[in-house]
Design a protein around this motif. Structure first.
Motif, PDB file in Angstrom:
ATOM      1  N   GLU A 177       0.858  -1.175   0.000  1.00  0.00           N
ATOM      2  CA  GLU A 177       0.000   0.000   0.000  1.00  0.00           C
ATOM      3  C   GLU A 177       0.900   1.232   0.000  1.00  0.00           C
ATOM      4  O   GLU A 177       1.923   1.256   0.676  1.00  0.00           O
ATOM      5  CB  GLU A 177      -0.916   0.031   1.230  1.00  0.00           C
ATOM      6  N   SER A 181      -4.354   8.259   3.818  1.00  0.00           N
ATOM      7  CA  SER A 181      -5.100   7.378   2.925  1.00  0.00           C
ATOM      8  C   SER A 181      -4.104   6.360   2.378  1.00  0.00           C
ATOM      9  O   SER A 181      -2.904   6.606   2.338  1.00  0.00           O
ATOM     10  CB  SER A 181      -5.752   8.173   1.785  1.00  0.00           C
ATOM     11  N   TYR A 182      -4.598   5.191   1.995  1.00  0.00           N
ATOM     12  CA  TYR A 182      -3.740   4.094   1.567  1.00  0.00           C
ATOM     13  C   TYR A 182      -4.263   3.533   0.250  1.00  0.00           C
ATOM     14  O   TYR A 182      -5.456   3.305   0.099  1.00  0.00           O
ATOM     15  CB  TYR A 182      -3.744   2.970   2.617  1.00  0.00           C
ATOM     16  N   TYR A 183      -3.360   3.292  -0.702  1.00  0.00           N
ATOM     17  CA  TYR A 183      -3.742   2.825  -2.026  1.00  0.00           C
ATOM     18  C   TYR A 183      -2.998   1.545  -2.359  1.00  0.00           C
ATOM     19  O   TYR A 183      -1.772   1.492  -2.263  1.00  0.00           O
ATOM     20  CB  TYR A 183      -3.448   3.903  -3.081  1.00  0.00           C
ATOM     21  N   TYR A 239     -12.907   2.138   2.805  1.00  0.00           N
ATOM     22  CA  TYR A 239     -12.608   2.136   1.376  1.00  0.00           C
ATOM     23  C   TYR A 239     -13.556   3.093   0.673  1.00  0.00           C
ATOM     24  O   TYR A 239     -14.771   2.903   0.657  1.00  0.00           O
ATOM     25  CB  TYR A 239     -12.730   0.729   0.781  1.00  0.00           C
ATOM     26  N   ASP A 279     -11.356   5.013  -4.259  1.00  0.00           N
ATOM     27  CA  ASP A 279     -10.235   4.185  -4.721  1.00  0.00           C
ATOM     28  C   ASP A 279      -9.116   3.988  -3.709  1.00  0.00           C
ATOM     29  O   ASP A 279      -8.019   3.567  -4.066  1.00  0.00           O
ATOM     30  CB  ASP A 279      -9.630   4.738  -6.021  1.00  0.00           C
ATOM     31  N   GLY A 280      -9.353   4.301  -2.447  1.00  0.00           N
ATOM     32  CA  GLY A 280      -8.316   4.099  -1.435  1.00  0.00           C
ATOM     33  C   GLY A 280      -8.917   3.880  -0.066  1.00  0.00           C
ATOM     34  O   GLY A 280     -10.138   3.967   0.130  1.00  0.00           O
TER      35      GLY A 280
END
Length: 126
Positions: free
Chosen positions: A11, A22-24, A65, A68-69
C-alpha cells in the motif's frame, strides 16, 4: 528496496494535500519506483482479516474504502443496520467530507504495519 520483493502487494500511503492518511493498493513491478514515492510511504498490504467475529463499535480506529483508497477514521455511530458512521479527523472540509456512513464491507480496523528487523509487525487500531 530489499524488503519489498517484485510481485509483493503493498500500500502506498497518501502524503500530499488532501490525501493524508489514505492508503492505495499497489504491486511491486520492479525494484525501483517510477512515481515520486519515498520508501517511508510504502508498506506491505495489511493482513486480510483479524477476528471475523469482532464487531466494530464507537471509538474504533478504522480504514474506510472510498474514492479508490483506504481512508483512516474513527467510528462515531454504530446503531445503523448494515453501516457505521465514521469521522475522518485527517480530512479538512465541511461535515459532508469529514463524516460519512459506510457499509461494513467497506470498513476494516486500522492496522499500522512497521518493519521489525527483516520482517513486519502489525498493530491494530494504533
Amino acid at each position: 528496496m530489499d524488503k519489498y520483493k517484485v510481485g509483493m502487494r503493498v500500500e502506498i500511503v497518501g502524503h500530499s494535500d488532501g490525501f493524508w492518511n489514505s492508503y492505495y493498493g499497489a504491486k511491486v513491478l520492479r525494484e525501483y519506483i517510477v512515481e515520486d514515492a519515498d520508501l517511508k510511504h510504502i508498506r506491505p498490504d495489511p493482513p486480510e482479516s483479524f477476528d471475523v467475529n469482532y464487531r466494530l463499535t464507537v471509538g474504533d480506529d478504522v480504514d474506510v474504502y472510498d474514492r479508490d483508497g483506504w481512508w483512516r477514521g474513527e467510528v462515531v455511530f454504530d446503531e445503523l443496520d448494515d453501516e457505521l458512521m465514521v469521522y475522518f479527523p485527517y480530512i479538512v472540509g465541511d461535515d459532508s467530507e469529514t463524516f460519512g456512513t459506510f457499509p461494513y464491507d467497506d470498513i476494516r480496523i486500522h492496522q499500522e504495519v512497521k518493519q521489525v528487523g527483516k520482517g513486519f509487525a502489525v498493530g491494530y487500531g494504533v
